[in-house]
Design an enzyme around this catalytic site. Structure first.
Site, PDB file in Angstrom:
ATOM      1  N   ASP A   1      50.203  44.601  33.182  1.00  0.00           N
ATOM      2  CA  ASP A   1      50.999  44.371  31.957  1.00  0.00           C
ATOM      3  C   ASP A   1      50.885  45.567  31.021  1.00  0.00           C
ATOM      4  OD1 ASP A   1      48.338  43.631  31.336  1.00  0.00           O
ATOM      5  OD2 ASP A   1      48.920  41.892  30.122  1.00  0.00           O
TER       6      ASP A   1
ATOM      7  N   LEU B   1      41.252  31.554  32.149  1.00  0.00           N
ATOM      8  CA  LEU B   1      42.587  30.934  32.159  1.00  0.00           C
ATOM      9  C   LEU B   1      43.210  31.022  30.766  1.00  0.00           C
ATOM     10  CD1 LEU B   1      41.841  27.824  34.441  1.00  0.00           C
ATOM     11  CD2 LEU B   1      42.847  30.005  35.103  1.00  0.00           C
ATOM     12  N   SER B   2      42.745  31.980  29.988  1.00  0.00           N
ATOM     13  CA  SER B   2      43.358  32.328  28.703  1.00  0.00           C
ATOM     14  C   SER B   2      43.192  31.291  27.602  1.00  0.00           C
ATOM     15  CB  SER B   2      44.849  32.637  28.869  1.00  0.00           C
ATOM     16  OG  SER B   2      45.006  33.790  29.604  1.00  0.00           O
TER      17      SER B   2
ATOM     18  N   GLU C   1      44.618  39.870  18.632  1.00  0.00           N
ATOM     19  CA  GLU C   1      43.528  40.155  19.565  1.00  0.00           C
ATOM     20  C   GLU C   1      43.222  41.657  19.618  1.00  0.00           C
ATOM     21  OE1 GLU C   1      43.330  37.492  22.673  1.00  0.00           O
ATOM     22  OE2 GLU C   1      41.895  38.645  23.846  1.00  0.00           O
TER      23      GLU C   1
ATOM     24  N   ASP D   1      49.148  37.181  28.681  1.00  0.00           N
ATOM     25  CA  ASP D   1      48.579  35.852  28.456  1.00  0.00           C
ATOM     26  C   ASP D   1      49.290  35.118  27.314  1.00  0.00           C
ATOM     27  OD1 ASP D   1      46.881  36.885  30.307  1.00  0.00           O
ATOM     28  OD2 ASP D   1      45.169  37.097  28.954  1.00  0.00           O
TER      29      ASP D   1
HETATM   30  C1  GLA Z   1      43.562  39.746  30.811  1.00  0.00           C
HETATM   31  C2  GLA Z   1      44.445  40.359  29.720  1.00  0.00           C
HETATM   32  C3  GLA Z   1      45.901  40.462  30.186  1.00  0.00           C
HETATM   33  C4  GLA Z   1      45.996  41.129  31.560  1.00  0.00           C
HETATM   34  C5  GLA Z   1      45.009  40.505  32.541  1.00  0.00           C
HETATM   35  C6  GLA Z   1      44.965  41.212  33.867  1.00  0.00           C
HETATM   36  O1  GLA Z   1      43.917  38.413  31.016  1.00  0.00           O
HETATM   37  O2  GLA Z   1      44.383  39.602  28.547  1.00  0.00           O
HETATM   38  O3  GLA Z   1      46.665  41.147  29.229  1.00  0.00           O
HETATM   39  O4  GLA Z   1      45.823  42.513  31.460  1.00  0.00           O
HETATM   40  O5  GLA Z   1      43.691  40.471  32.019  1.00  0.00           O
HETATM   41  O6  GLA Z   1      46.182  41.098  34.539  1.00  0.00           O
END
Ligand code: GLA
Length: 393
Positions: free
Chosen positions: A40, A131-132, A166, A178
């Site tokens: 990304d 998982l964000s 962030e 994410d």
């Molecule tokens: C984390 C970051 C994302 C992305 C992923 C890897 O989740 O927050 O922006 O770079 O790693 O794909």
């Protein structure tokens, strides 16, 4: 589908903390990325989907300029207080810094709340699973402010402000994936997102007689560590070397063939491998989406394997635990795809498994993972849900 029980308990807690009265309830999901990892921030395409797991929030405006934050997941921290006129990162505020950061990011764009607010939340995403949960909290706070203060209902902007919080408030240099997945997800679809332009397309995830299975290594994944920011820097160095001979803005603009022509310009061997991952992962992601649209799930699965190998060997963001989970997954007949997902260094794998093999998968992968690592994994057969929204029932 909302988790009514979780919401009921959360609302009860809200009333206990802040008193009875009118409230609004919001939800923002976590995400799993199917393919397109660590690109990304290299101008590539990613292919995440929103989960039905996520963060619920209950909120109400206040009369003064204070903001009160509470999480039922960390009750010992108590209510964390902030002030609209004094939003600064404070180490002791822990998780609430992500929430404060979003208020700060909105205000930095001229979207200034005219009062403070009371807020309580509950996350159903396993802690530190990659998982964000933090992106879902950020997107939730933005969605809450859109609801409470009548800010423009623009979820793309909300995702960008979550990322700004962030990057600039918390100090973690993440890409847009994410927050975008949490804000813009759609039930039963993944999002093909062009991170260079933010153009996107919802692609139905039709897996026939198979399911998406997430396996949590239960090795905590910590992102604020320096490794993530190191990877970004290494990619930037490789890009700068290539830019001396080719006019590109991001690594993912290169096809593998074009990369072959210019890779000799990358001076550092580590940077070269990082760039190789980015270029080939972009290629795999494009191919994977074509395969999924054509119903070729097996082909999609093979590309997932390629992604894992590249993340393990060239990008070096996997770890022993994730490698064991992926190796063991591929040994189970009925596994169609398996790879690490998200930032790496722990967290989860994402798998496509035939429905009639799911029980054997859990049993075999679980047993051999524990044998190989001493840890006990968790399994989630997941559904793909909608992006952030107000819960009105
Ligand atoms: C984390 C970051 C994302 C992305 C992923 C890897 O989740 O927050 O922006 O770079 O790693 O794909």
């Amino acid at each position: 589908m909302e988790d009514t029980k979780v919401m009921e308990t959360l609302r009860k807690k809200f009333f206990e903390l802040y008193g009875e009265g009118e409230i609004r309830t919001f939800f923002a999901p976590g995400r799993v990325n199917l393919i397109g990892e660590h690109i990304d921030y290299n101008g590539g395409h990613v292919f995440p989907c929103a989960l039905t797991l996520g963060t619920y929030g209950v909120a109400r405006r206040r009369e003064d300029r204070k903001i009160h934050f509470f999480s039922t997941n960390l009750p010992d921290t108590g209510v964390i207080e902030a002030d609209l006129d004094d939003l600064v990162l404070r180490k002791e505020d822990g998780w609430a810094n992500y929430a404060k950061g979003v208020v700060w990011a909105y205000m930095s764009e001229g979207l200034v709340p005219d009062t403070g607010f009371d807020f309580a939340c509950t996350g159903t995403i396993p802690n530190k699973s990659g998982l964000s949960s933090s992106a879902s909290l950020e997107v939730l706070v933005g969605t809450t402010m859109i609801g409470l203060f009548g800010f423009p209902d623009d979820q793309v902007k909300n995702a960008l402000l979550g990322q700004k919080a962030e990057n600039q408030f918390v100090g973690m240099n993440c890409g847009i994936m994410d927050q975008f997945a949490s804000a813009m997800g759609k039930k039963d679809s993944a999002i093909l997102l062009d991170c260079a332009t933010l153009d996107y397309d919802h692609v139905p995830v039709v897996l026939g007689d198979a399911s998406l299975v997430i396996v949590n290594s239960n090795k905590p994944h910590e992102l604020v560590g320096s490794a993530y920011n190191d990877r970004r820097r290494e990619c930037e160095e490789a890009l700068m070397d290539i830019q001396k001979v080719k006019d590109i803005r991001a690594l993912c603009e290169l096809t593998p063939a074009e990369f072959g022509e210019v890779k000799g310009k990358i001076r550092n061997e580590v940077d070269l491998r990082r760039a190789k991952h980015a270029v080939y992962e972009e290629d795999r992601t494009r191919k994977a989406v074509v395969a999924l649209k054509a119903g070729h799930i097996e082909e999609f699965g093979k590309l997932m394997l390629g992604s894992h190998v590249s993340l393990r060997d060239d990008f070096e963001v996997s770890c022993h635990e994730l490698d064991v989970l992926v190796d063991e997954a591929w040994k189970v007949p009925g596994t169609i795809g398996a790879r690490m997902t998200g930032g790496g260094f722990g967290g989860c794998t994402v798998n496509i498994v035939k429905n009639d093999a799911v029980e054997t998968f859990k049993e075999k992968v679980g047993r051999n993972y524990t044998k190989g690592t001493g840890l006990v994994p968790s399994f989630y057969v997941v559904s793909i849900g909608d992006g952030a929204h107000e819960v009105t029932e």
